[in-house]
Motif scaffolding. Structure first.
Motif, PDB file in Angstrom:
ATOM      1  N   ARG A   1       8.020 -79.128 -41.771  1.00  0.00           N
ATOM      2  CA  ARG A   1       7.202 -78.789 -42.932  1.00  0.00           C
ATOM      3  C   ARG A   1       6.171 -77.719 -42.573  1.00  0.00           C
ATOM      4  NH1 ARG A   1       4.735 -83.369 -46.673  1.00  0.00           N
ATOM      5  NH2 ARG A   1       6.830 -83.314 -47.427  1.00  0.00           N
ATOM      6  N   TYR A   2       5.600 -77.856 -41.346  1.00  0.00           N
ATOM      7  CA  TYR A   2       4.620 -76.883 -40.905  1.00  0.00           C
ATOM      8  C   TYR A   2       5.177 -76.196 -39.651  1.00  0.00           C
ATOM      9  CZ  TYR A   2       1.693 -79.806 -43.804  1.00  0.00           C
ATOM     10  OH  TYR A   2       1.181 -80.529 -44.850  1.00  0.00           O
ATOM     11  N   PRO A   3       5.585 -75.014 -39.758  1.00  0.00           N
ATOM     12  CA  PRO A   3       6.166 -74.351 -38.589  1.00  0.00           C
ATOM     13  C   PRO A   3       5.103 -74.092 -37.515  1.00  0.00           C
ATOM     14  CG  PRO A   3       5.973 -72.798 -40.399  1.00  0.00           C
ATOM     15  CD  PRO A   3       5.560 -74.147 -40.930  1.00  0.00           C
ATOM     16  N   GLU A   4       5.562 -74.106 -36.216  1.00  0.00           N
ATOM     17  CA  GLU A   4       4.646 -73.817 -35.112  1.00  0.00           C
ATOM     18  C   GLU A   4       4.284 -72.342 -35.129  1.00  0.00           C
ATOM     19  OE1 GLU A   4       6.028 -74.960 -31.301  1.00  0.00           O
ATOM     20  OE2 GLU A   4       6.497 -76.993 -31.922  1.00  0.00           O
ATOM     21  N   PRO A   5       3.093 -72.047 -34.652  1.00  0.00           N
ATOM     22  CA  PRO A   5       2.725 -70.630 -34.534  1.00  0.00           C
ATOM     23  C   PRO A   5       3.669 -69.936 -33.567  1.00  0.00           C
ATOM     24  CG  PRO A   5       0.833 -72.064 -34.105  1.00  0.00           C
ATOM     25  CD  PRO A   5       2.025 -72.924 -34.259  1.00  0.00           C
ATOM     26  N   PRO A   6       3.947 -68.693 -33.754  1.00  0.00           N
ATOM     27  CA  PRO A   6       4.872 -67.986 -32.863  1.00  0.00           C
ATOM     28  C   PRO A   6       4.336 -67.942 -31.433  1.00  0.00           C
ATOM     29  CG  PRO A   6       3.910 -66.487 -34.503  1.00  0.00           C
ATOM     30  CD  PRO A   6       3.415 -67.849 -34.802  1.00  0.00           C
ATOM     31  N   GLY A   7       5.260 -68.100 -30.447  1.00  0.00           N
ATOM     32  CA  GLY A   7       4.912 -68.029 -29.037  1.00  0.00           C
ATOM     33  C   GLY A   7       4.352 -69.320 -28.466  1.00  0.00           C
ATOM     34  N   ARG A   8       4.273 -70.358 -29.243  1.00  0.00           N
ATOM     35  CA  ARG A   8       3.699 -71.618 -28.764  1.00  0.00           C
ATOM     36  C   ARG A   8       4.787 -72.680 -28.746  1.00  0.00           C
ATOM     37  NH1 ARG A   8      -1.162 -75.182 -30.923  1.00  0.00           N
ATOM     38  NH2 ARG A   8      -1.726 -75.962 -28.887  1.00  0.00           N
ATOM     39  N   ARG A   9       4.965 -73.336 -27.585  1.00  0.00           N
ATOM     40  CA  ARG A   9       5.965 -74.387 -27.457  1.00  0.00           C
ATOM     41  C   ARG A   9       5.297 -75.658 -26.954  1.00  0.00           C
ATOM     42  NH1 ARG A   9      10.316 -70.940 -24.090  1.00  0.00           N
ATOM     43  NH2 ARG A   9      10.634 -69.328 -25.642  1.00  0.00           N
ATOM     44  N   SER A  10       5.858 -76.795 -27.330  1.00  0.00           N
ATOM     45  CA  SER A  10       5.303 -78.056 -26.830  1.00  0.00           C
ATOM     46  C   SER A  10       5.961 -78.393 -25.492  1.00  0.00           C
ATOM     47  CB  SER A  10       5.540 -79.175 -27.836  1.00  0.00           C
ATOM     48  OG  SER A  10       6.922 -79.359 -28.041  1.00  0.00           O
ATOM     49  N   GLY A  11       5.260 -79.182 -24.666  1.00  0.00           N
ATOM     50  CA  GLY A  11       5.780 -79.580 -23.361  1.00  0.00           C
ATOM     51  C   GLY A  11       4.856 -79.116 -22.244  1.00  0.00           C
ATOM     52  N   PHE A  12       5.260 -79.420 -20.993  1.00  0.00           N
ATOM     53  CA  PHE A  12       4.465 -79.057 -19.834  1.00  0.00           C
ATOM     54  C   PHE A  12       5.075 -77.848 -19.142  1.00  0.00           C
ATOM     55  CE2 PHE A  12       3.871 -83.681 -20.229  1.00  0.00           C
ATOM     56  CZ  PHE A  12       2.491 -83.700 -20.381  1.00  0.00           C
ATOM     57  N   THR A  13       4.227 -77.051 -18.538  1.00  0.00           N
ATOM     58  CA  THR A  13       4.719 -75.921 -17.763  1.00  0.00           C
ATOM     59  C   THR A  13       5.038 -76.402 -16.358  1.00  0.00           C
ATOM     60  OG1 THR A  13       2.542 -75.284 -16.953  1.00  0.00           O
ATOM     61  CG2 THR A  13       3.247 -74.340 -19.080  1.00  0.00           C
TER      62      THR A  13
END
Length: 144
Positions: free
Chosen positions: A4-16
């Motif tokens: 419903r709410y798209p993520e902002p571009p260039g941002r991903r969930s998770g750990f680096t």
């Protein structure tokens, strides 16, 4: 399924990868600092258990002495506390709680000698290394 709410571009969930490596390094440091302390307490607990078992055997040996009039011979050993030795009058045991004589916390038999060099009888565990002497967990645990 669309969000419903798209993520902002260039941002991903998770750990680096860096974050995961930092966490693993911290866990490794904690294990390196805490692990030896835990093992040290475990070794001390085994020595304390051996001392308590020797004291329990000592109480059983004293009861045997009161009822039979002597301590068990070296040949009869600590088994005389659990089962009546042949030809012994007034044995009213067992004088220990277990049906069989337990081994020390390291799985070795206790050493019993009557008459003893350090008292009426000698009763001891040779420690983890099962050899005379030693330090720390390898030290002998004695009744005298």
């Amino acid at each position: 399924m669309k969000r419903r709410y798209p993520e902002p571009p260039g941002r991903r969930s998770g750990f680096t990868l860096i974050e995961l490596l930092v966490v693993l390094m911290i866990l490794g440091l904690l294990a390196g600092l805490v692990g030896p302390r835990v093992l040290q307490y475990l070794g001390g607990a085994k020595s304390d258990t051996a001392q308590l078992q020797i004291e329990e055997f000592g109480a059983g040996l004293d009861l045997f002495h009161l009822e039979v009039g002597r301590y068990p011979s070296t040949d009869e050993g600590l088994e005389a506390l659990a089962k009546s030795p042949p030809g012994v009058q007034n044995w009213n045991g067992p004088y220990i709680k277990k049906k069989d004589v337990p081994t020390d916390p390291w799985g070795n038999p206790y050493v019993y000698k009557y008459p003893g060099d350090n008292g009426d009888y000698d009763l001891y565990s040779l420690g983890r290394d099962n050899a005379d002497g030693g330090e720390g967990e390898d030290a002998d645990v004695v009744s005298w």
